[in-house]
Design an enzyme around this catalytic site. Structure first.
Site, PDB file in Angstrom:
ATOM      1  N   GLU A  73       0.830  -1.222   0.000  1.00  0.00           N
ATOM      2  CA  GLU A  73       0.000   0.000   0.000  1.00  0.00           C
ATOM      3  C   GLU A  73       0.854   1.257   0.000  1.00  0.00           C
ATOM      4  O   GLU A  73       0.676   2.171   0.811  1.00  0.00           O
ATOM      5  CB  GLU A  73      -0.950  -0.011   1.195  1.00  0.00           C
ATOM      6  CG  GLU A  73      -1.999  -1.114   1.097  1.00  0.00           C
ATOM      7  CD  GLU A  73      -3.111  -1.012   2.121  1.00  0.00           C
ATOM      8  OE1 GLU A  73      -2.901  -0.363   3.163  1.00  0.00           O
ATOM      9  OE2 GLU A  73      -4.191  -1.577   1.876  1.00  0.00           O
ATOM     10  N   GLU A 106      -5.659  -8.373  -0.950  1.00  0.00           N
ATOM     11  CA  GLU A 106      -6.344  -8.090   0.328  1.00  0.00           C
ATOM     12  C   GLU A 106      -7.785  -7.721   0.032  1.00  0.00           C
ATOM     13  O   GLU A 106      -8.049  -6.894  -0.837  1.00  0.00           O
ATOM     14  CB  GLU A 106      -5.713  -6.907   1.073  1.00  0.00           C
ATOM     15  CG  GLU A 106      -4.444  -7.213   1.793  1.00  0.00           C
ATOM     16  CD  GLU A 106      -3.938  -6.055   2.649  1.00  0.00           C
ATOM     17  OE1 GLU A 106      -4.755  -5.318   3.227  1.00  0.00           O
ATOM     18  OE2 GLU A 106      -2.706  -5.903   2.721  1.00  0.00           O
TER      19      GLU A 106
END
Ligand code: BG6
Length: 475
Positions: free
Chosen positions: A176, A373
């Site tokens: 991320e 995810e």
């Protein structure tokens, strides 16, 4: 009809700092996650100066995966996982960030973990940096503010990619990487091992640290291909589908500009070029970065093989208009979406948004995508019979899988696999809570660190087992 390719990687996802514990064992150095205290919903986690004796740090023990991985891997195998996404804790390998030699005990641990996974038919998917940089990188170098961090990361990556050659094929560089953009303290810490100084221009700092990370990532992609041409090396971006709050043109513009914040990262990772929209911002704000001609060549050469991304929710944004000129966008604010329901932490659940983002990325990049995810954080109730009936989690995952299938079969998305987040309960990143649970396997531990850490299969376990067994046909 719901349909998936025959080699689709059904899996689960974890990160070292959120599961392993054993934070000071076998030569491991402190990581940035080890100095993050426990928070709660609405109570931010503190970043402390080193480890303080009177504070509680949930990641220090986490779920004790470091010791319990053999039996946890048995459970993952029983679930039928074809892949497990896990990260390597950088500070197990280089405890002081710049040690002359890597820590053999740390390397051996991951050898054993990967061997266990492979023996049980699971493909390891490895993130090199998942919010757990060595604390020493911050102390000695100021984290990714310092160009030297690039060399340290590349050396770490070279060490593990060489060691695990033939065992690990799928790699991702920075987890991320785009999340730090908003200038949030916790994310800048987790993503880049930096703390802001008073009065500095956070946006400028983050652009520079991000550029160093993007250069580091590109060097690792090139290096990783040289180490083993079979390596598939991806980026990892947090994506939300982004909607305008209304059809008013400025709201639509606000939504497009909001996406640019993520495209800055993915355009560089995928296309090897700084997007024009970013260059205009730099010019307008008079930003000057340490970015050489050689860096630009590195970025252009080290482009990724696939886009790994997390998806939890969509975001709806509205324009903040300038007082002087109503046609001028002054800012962007996130608003709630009346068509969606949020979880207990305010994350708006939106399965169709996953299809939207898969389509958007397919149209923009034409690269394989990997959903690394996705999941629902929820409070689970243990019944008197020691069971967890988490139909809400099944419902969340089911709806997202249906939309993923539509994106593959109707929108032309090429998706490598799906690894739901926190396949077993873990420490939450944002709040440090144990009771914000994602797992299909329950871990008996609470927010205060009480509980015997025993594992219990939830109802969602049996459901996902069937999904994998039937390659998504039975949902
Ligand atoms: C992502 C991170 O931001 O979201 C994970 O990659 C994190 O590390 C996950 O755990 C969910 O967030 P949280 O705060 O619910 O754990």
């Amino acid at each position: 009809m719901v349909k998936f390719p025959s080699d689709f990687l059904w899996g689960g996802a974890l990160a070292a700092n959120q599961v392993e514990g054993a934070y000071a064992e076998d030569g491991k150095g402190l990581s940035v996650a080890d100095v993050m205290t426990a928070g709660a919903h609405g109570v931010p986690r503190q970043i402390t100066e080193g480890v303080q004796s009177d504070m509680y740090y949930p990641n220090h023990t986490a779920i004790d995966f470091y010791h319990q991985y053999p039996s946890d891997c048995e459970l993952f195998a029983e679930l039928g996982l074809k892949a497990l996404r896990i990260s390597i804790a950088w500070s197990r390998i280089f405890p002081n960030a710049d040690d002359p030699e890597p820590n053999e005990a740390g390397l051996r641990y991951y050898d054993q973990l990967f061997d266990t996974l492979i023996a049980r038919g699971m493909e390891p998917i490895v993130t090199l940096s998942h919010f757990e940089m060595p604390y020493a990188l911050y102390q000695k170098y100021g984290g990714f503010r310092n160009r030297e961090a690039i060399n340290l990361f590349v050396r770490y990556a070279e060490t593990v990619m060489t060691r695990y050659r033939g065992k690990v094929r799928y790699w991702m560089t920075f987890n991320e990487i785009n999340n730090q953009f908003g200038g949030d303290d916790l994310l800048a810490w987790a993503d880049s091992a930096i703390q802001f100084e008073a009065d500095e221009d956070r946006e400028e700092v983050i652009y520079q640290t991000s550029l160093y990370e993007l250069i580091a990532s590109a060097r690792v992609v090139t290096l990783g291909h040289a180490i083993d041409p079979a390596n598939q090396i991806g980026c990892m971006i947090a994506y939300s589908a982004v909607y305008p709050a209304s059809s008013e043109p400025l709201d639509v513009l606000a939504a497009a500009q909001f996406m640019d914040r993520s495209y800055f990262y993915s355009d560089i990772h995928v296309r090897g070029k700084i997007p024009a929209a970013t260059e205009s911002i730099w010019q307008e704000k008079n930003y000057n970065f340490d970015l050489t001609k050689e860096d630009l060549t590195i970025l252009a050469t080290g482009t990724v093989d696939f886009i790994g991304f997390s998806y939890y929710m969509s975001k709806t944004v509205a324009a903040v208009k300038s007082e002087q000129d109503p046609n001028q966008l002054k800012g962007i604010k996130v608003v709630s979406n009346p068509h969606l329901v949020a979880n207990d932490w305010g994350w708006e659940i939106d399965a169709v948004g996953l299809r939207v983002i898969l389509k958007t990325l397919t149209d923009r990049y034409q690269l394989p995508l990997f959903i690394v995810e996705n999941g629902l954080g929820a409070y689970d109730q243990l019944t008197e019979e020691n069971e967890i009936h988490d139909s809400y989690r099944v419902d969340y995952l089911k709806q997202h899988i249906i939309e993923m299938s539509k994106a593959i079969n109707e929108d032309g998305a090429s998706v490598i696999g799906y690894t739901p987040w926190g396949i077993i309960d873990i420490v939450s990143f944002w709040t440090g809570e144990m009771e914000k649970r994602y797992g299909l396997i329950y871990v008996n531990r609470d927010n205060q660190g009480q509980g015997d850490l025993s594992r219990i299969k939830k109802a969602s376990f049996t459901w996902y087992q069937k999904v994998i067994e039937t390659n998504g046909r039975e949902l």
